[in-house]
Design an enzyme around this catalytic site. Structure first.
Site, PDB file in Angstrom:
ATOM      1  N   ASN A   9       3.411  -7.972  13.825  1.00 11.12           N
ATOM      2  CA  ASN A   9       3.122  -8.208  12.406  1.00 11.12           C
ATOM      3  C   ASN A   9       4.370  -7.814  11.630  1.00 11.12           C
ATOM      4  O   ASN A   9       4.644  -6.627  11.464  1.00 11.12           O
ATOM      5  CB  ASN A   9       1.913  -7.359  11.987  1.00 11.12           C
ATOM      6  N   TRP A  10       5.097  -8.817  11.166  1.00 15.32           N
ATOM      7  CA  TRP A  10       6.377  -8.545  10.499  1.00 15.32           C
ATOM      8  C   TRP A  10       6.216  -8.048   9.063  1.00 15.32           C
ATOM      9  O   TRP A  10       7.182  -7.666   8.435  1.00 15.32           O
ATOM     10  CB  TRP A  10       7.238  -9.796  10.509  1.00 15.32           C
ATOM     11  N   LYS A  11       4.986  -8.134   8.541  1.00 15.49           N
ATOM     12  CA  LYS A  11       4.747  -7.720   7.144  1.00 15.49           C
ATOM     13  C   LYS A  11       5.782  -8.411   6.241  1.00 15.49           C
ATOM     14  O   LYS A  11       6.115  -9.569   6.494  1.00 15.49           O
ATOM     15  CB  LYS A  11       4.773  -6.195   7.058  1.00 15.49           C
ATOM     16  N   HIS A  95      -6.226  -6.860   7.359  1.00 11.37           N
ATOM     17  CA  HIS A  95      -5.307  -5.747   7.629  1.00 11.37           C
ATOM     18  C   HIS A  95      -5.522  -4.664   6.578  1.00 11.37           C
ATOM     19  O   HIS A  95      -5.808  -4.961   5.421  1.00 11.37           O
ATOM     20  CB  HIS A  95      -3.858  -6.242   7.609  1.00 11.37           C
ATOM     21  N   GLU A  97      -3.561  -2.976   4.914  1.00 13.61           N
ATOM     22  CA  GLU A  97      -2.718  -3.127   3.705  1.00 13.61           C
ATOM     23  C   GLU A  97      -3.302  -4.173   2.761  1.00 13.61           C
ATOM     24  O   GLU A  97      -3.187  -4.052   1.537  1.00 13.61           O
ATOM     25  CB  GLU A  97      -1.274  -3.464   4.125  1.00 13.61           C
ATOM     26  N   GLU A 167      -6.876  -0.522  14.129  1.00 13.71           N
ATOM     27  CA  GLU A 167      -5.695   0.139  13.574  1.00 13.71           C
ATOM     28  C   GLU A 167      -6.131   1.312  12.692  1.00 13.71           C
ATOM     29  O   GLU A 167      -6.499   1.101  11.527  1.00 13.71           O
ATOM     30  CB  GLU A 167      -4.880  -0.842  12.725  1.00 13.71           C
ATOM     31  N   GLY A 173       2.643   2.967  10.562  1.00  8.64           N
ATOM     32  CA  GLY A 173       3.940   3.231   9.964  1.00  8.64           C
ATOM     33  C   GLY A 173       4.252   4.708   9.785  1.00  8.64           C
ATOM     34  O   GLY A 173       5.179   5.078   9.066  1.00  8.64           O
ATOM     35  N   SER A 213       1.904   2.458  15.062  1.00 14.41           N
ATOM     36  CA  SER A 213       3.065   3.119  15.682  1.00 14.41           C
ATOM     37  C   SER A 213       3.192   2.837  17.180  1.00 14.41           C
ATOM     38  O   SER A 213       3.615   3.699  17.949  1.00 14.41           O
ATOM     39  CB  SER A 213       3.035   4.631  15.407  1.00 14.41           C
ATOM     40  N   GLY A 234       3.795  -3.312  14.232  1.00 14.14           N
ATOM     41  CA  GLY A 234       4.577  -3.505  13.012  1.00 14.14           C
ATOM     42  C   GLY A 234       6.053  -3.272  13.288  1.00 14.14           C
ATOM     43  O   GLY A 234       6.737  -4.118  13.867  1.00 14.14           O
ATOM     44  N   GLY A 235       6.542  -2.115  12.907  1.00 10.33           N
ATOM     45  CA  GLY A 235       7.978  -1.787  12.958  1.00 10.33           C
ATOM     46  C   GLY A 235       8.679  -2.170  14.254  1.00 10.33           C
ATOM     47  O   GLY A 235       9.764  -2.774  14.226  1.00 10.33           O
TER      48      GLY A 235
HETATM   49  O1  LIG Z   1       0.125  -2.207  10.720  1.00  9.86           O
HETATM   50  C1  LIG Z   1       0.548  -2.335  11.856  1.00  9.86           C
HETATM   51  C2  LIG Z   1       0.479  -3.621  12.556  1.00  9.86           C
HETATM   52  O2  LIG Z   1      -0.372  -4.494  11.890  1.00  9.86           O
HETATM   53  C3  LIG Z   1       1.170  -1.194  12.567  1.00  9.86           C
HETATM   54  O3  LIG Z   1       2.408  -0.952  11.998  1.00  9.86           O
HETATM   55  P1  LIG Z   1       3.420   0.046  12.757  1.00  9.86           P
HETATM   56  O4  LIG Z   1       3.517  -0.447  14.175  1.00  9.86           O
HETATM   57  O5  LIG Z   1       4.711  -0.098  11.995  1.00  9.86           O
HETATM   58  O6  LIG Z   1       2.809   1.407  12.678  1.00  9.86           O
END
Ligand SMILES: O=C(CO)COP(=O)(O)O
Length: 253
Positions: A9-11, A95, A97, A167, A173, A213, A234-235
Site C-alpha cells: 500500500n503505497w499510500k 483502511h 486512515e 491492521e 507506521g 510495520s 506500507g513503508g
Molecule cells: O497501513 C499499512 C498498510 O496498509 C501499514 O503501514 P506500515 O507498513 O508502514 O506500518
C-alpha cells in the site's frame, strides 16, 4: 493451502516517474511461483499506466480506495466501474486512515465491498483496533464487529474470494509490530467469525493478511503462523529491494 498475498500500500507516496521505475525494476525480478500473489496499490492517478506496464507479468495492481456507486456528482472520487474498466483486480477498502481522516464508516465499507463484488473486483477489507480498544480488552469485539458489518449481504462464494487485512492501528507506521502470536490469534478470531457467518469451507478459503510495520526482517515469522496468509505493507513496500525480499520470503517460507 491458501495462496499467499503480499500487497504494497503505497499510500500518498511516489511521483509517476518513481512509480514507473519501481514497477519496471520489480516486474521481471519476481520469483516464478504459484505460492504468492504480488500486488502494488499506487495512488489512483497512476493505476491506468501501471496496469498497462504490468500486463503479462506476475505483478498485479490494486486501488487504495473507491466510492460505492458507479457514477455521480462526487467530486474527486473514483468509482468501482472506472476501476473495473481499467482492469484493476484489487481494491483496498476501509483502511484505518480512510476511516480516521475521511470518515469512512462500517456502513460505507459494506457498500463498497458489495460494489466491488458486483464489478468483479477483489476487495481487501481492512479491520483493526485502536490502542485504547486493545488496552480495554476490546480487540476481538472491535475487529469481529467490523467484519460482520463489512460482510453484510456478501454471499459465501464471494466471501471465499475476499481478502481481509488485520491492521492494528497502533502498529501502522509506528515500527511496533504485533507479535506474530498476537497477530495470529486475532486473525484466527476473524476466521472463526467468518465461519460463524458462513461455514467452515468459507472460513478456510478466505485469505487474511496482517498489516502494521511489516518488513523483510519480520515477515517470515508472521507468515509461518497458521492464520496469516499474507501481508499488507506500507513503508517497506516503497523500495524495490525490500518488496522483492518480502515476496521471496513469502514464496519460500
Ligand atoms: O497501513 C499499512 C498498510 O496498509 C501499514 O503501514 P506500515 O507498513 O508502514 O506500518
Amino acid at each position: 493451502m491458501r495462496k499467499r498475498i503480499i500487497a504494497g500500500n503505497w499510500k500518498m507516496y511516489k511521483t509517476i516517474g518513481e512509480a514507473k521505475s519501481f514497477v519496471t525494476e520489480v516486474k521481471d525480478r519476481l520469483p516464478e511461483t504459484d505460492n504468492v500473489d504480488a500486488v502494488i496499490c499506487p495512488p489512483s492517478l497512476y493505476l491506468s499506466e501501471l496496469v498497462k506496464l504490468t500486463e503479462g507479468t506476475p505483478l498485479e495492481i490494486g486501488a487504495q480506495t473507491m466510492h460505492d456507486v458507479d457514477e455521480g456528482a462526487f467530486t474527486g472520487e473514483v468509482s468501482p466501474k472506472m476501476l473495473a474498466d481499467l482492469n484493476v483486480p484489487y481494491v483496498i477498502l476501509g483502511h484505518s486512515e480512510r476511516r480516521q481522516y475521511f470518515n469512512e464508516t462500517d456502513e460505507a465499507v459494506n457498500r463498497k465491498t458489495l460494489a466491488a463484488f458486483s464489478k468483479g473486483l477483489t476487495p481487501i477489507v481492512c479491520v483493526g483496533e485502536s490502542l485504547e480498544e486493545r488496552e480495554a480488552g476490546k480487540t476481538v469485539e472491535t475487529v469481529a464487529g467490523q467484519v460482520i458489518k463489512a460482510f453484510e449481504g456478501v454471499n459465501a462464494e464471494q466471501a471465499k474470494e475476499a481478502i481481509i487485512a488485520y491492521e492494528p492501528i497502533w502498529a501502522i507506521g509506528t515500527g511496533k509490530t504485533a507479535t506474530a502470536q498476537d497477530a495470529n490469534e486475532v486473525c484466527g478470531e476473524i476466521r472463526a467469525e467468518i465461519g460463524k457467518l458462513y461455514d467452515d469451507e468459507t472460513a478456510s478459503a478466505i485469505r487474511i493478511q496482517y498489516g502494521g510495520s511489516v518488513k523483510p526482517g519480520n515477515i517470515g515469522e508472521l507468515l509461518s503462523m497458521e492464520h496469516i496468509d499474507g501481508a499488507l505493507v506500507g513503508g517497506a513496500s516503497l523500495e524495490p529491494e525490500s518488496f522483492l525480499e518480502m515476496i521471496g520470503v513469502a514464496a519460500n517460507e
